[in-house]
Design an enzyme around this catalytic site. Sequence first.
Site, PDB file in Angstrom:
ATOM      1  N   GLU A   1     -22.515 -21.638  -6.684  1.00 46.81           N
ATOM      2  CA  GLU A   1     -21.912 -21.535  -5.394  1.00 46.81           C
ATOM      3  C   GLU A   1     -22.315 -22.495  -4.364  1.00 46.81           C
ATOM      4  OE1 GLU A   1     -23.580 -17.445  -4.518  1.00 46.81           O
ATOM      5  OE2 GLU A   1     -21.928 -16.760  -5.806  1.00 46.81           O
TER       6      GLU A   1
ATOM      7  N   HIS B   1     -29.161 -27.355  -8.962  1.00 46.65           N
ATOM      8  CA  HIS B   1     -30.641 -26.523  -8.962  1.00 46.65           C
ATOM      9  C   HIS B   1     -30.433 -25.720 -10.313  1.00 46.65           C
ATOM     10  CE1 HIS B   1     -26.949 -24.260  -7.258  1.00 46.65           C
ATOM     11  NE2 HIS B   1     -27.519 -22.793  -7.852  1.00 46.65           N
TER      12      HIS B   1
HETATM   13  P1  AMP Z   1     -25.353 -20.761  -7.720  1.00 40.83           P
HETATM   14  O1  AMP Z   1     -24.600 -19.454  -7.762  1.00 40.83           O
HETATM   15  O2  AMP Z   1     -25.845 -21.140  -9.176  1.00 40.83           O
HETATM   16  O3  AMP Z   1     -25.011 -21.848  -7.035  1.00 40.83           O
HETATM   17  O4  AMP Z   1     -26.750 -20.301  -7.148  1.00 40.83           O
HETATM   18  C1  AMP Z   1     -26.962 -20.271  -5.685  1.00 40.83           C
HETATM   19  C2  AMP Z   1     -28.267 -19.459  -5.573  1.00 40.83           C
HETATM   20  O5  AMP Z   1     -28.596 -19.646  -4.216  1.00 40.83           O
HETATM   21  C3  AMP Z   1     -27.700 -17.882  -5.600  1.00 40.83           C
HETATM   22  O6  AMP Z   1     -28.682 -17.224  -6.562  1.00 40.83           O
HETATM   23  C4  AMP Z   1     -28.145 -17.412  -4.135  1.00 40.83           C
HETATM   24  O7  AMP Z   1     -28.726 -16.127  -4.308  1.00 40.83           O
HETATM   25  C5  AMP Z   1     -29.295 -18.369  -3.595  1.00 40.83           C
HETATM   26  N1  AMP Z   1     -29.327 -18.595  -2.177  1.00 40.83           N
HETATM   27  C6  AMP Z   1     -28.294 -18.529  -1.298  1.00 40.83           C
HETATM   28  N2  AMP Z   1     -28.717 -18.967  -0.105  1.00 40.83           N
HETATM   29  C7  AMP Z   1     -30.043 -18.952  -0.274  1.00 40.83           C
HETATM   30  C8  AMP Z   1     -31.063 -19.585   0.611  1.00 40.83           C
HETATM   31  N3  AMP Z   1     -30.872 -19.593   1.915  1.00 40.83           N
HETATM   32  N4  AMP Z   1     -32.449 -19.357   0.494  1.00 40.83           N
HETATM   33  C9  AMP Z   1     -32.703 -19.183  -0.938  1.00 40.83           C
HETATM   34  N5  AMP Z   1     -31.702 -18.911  -2.033  1.00 40.83           N
HETATM   35  C10 AMP Z   1     -30.409 -18.575  -1.537  1.00 40.83           C
END
Ligand code: AMP
Length: 118
Positions: free
Chosen positions: A98, A103
């Site tokens: 997302e 990460h």
């Molecule tokens: P991915 O789906 O692998 O791209 O993971 C993105 C992650 O970022 C998800 O687990 C979200 O819960 C997390 N996330 C989104 N916005 C934030 C934020 N502002 N601070 C910390 N984590 C976030």
Amino acid sequence: MKYDDNNIFARILRGDLPCQKISENEYYLAFHDLYPRAPVHVLIIPKGPYGDAFDFHNQATPDEIVGLYKGVNSVIENLETSEGYRLISNTGHHGGQEVPHYHIHLLAGQKLNKHSIA
Ligand code: AMP
């Protein structure tokens, strides 16, 4: 992948958005996931502008690569991971990524479902 400077993690790195920081060095930042899917759910990100795993492995310097993975180890050592943990890196559309900044999710603190993804 063309890097989007305005993605959420780029804004966190610039200090434009807050995060619950765990640790950092010159090359990585580790912070709690905002929507934790396990008792321990940490994100470890490189400080450089890399959109996904491939870009990071392809373009980052050796120091940046070592620096990020030392960060992963620092989190493993300092949080509750004695019973084990899972590292996940979702990449691209099919991988369910997302946020377009590379990460690594670290999940721990309970027995994780075999098929659970972060
Ligand atoms: P991915 O789906 O692998 O791209 O993971 C993105 C992650 O970022 C998800 O687990 C979200 O819960 C997390 N996330 C989104 N916005 C934030 C934020 N502002 N601070 C910390 N984590 C976030």
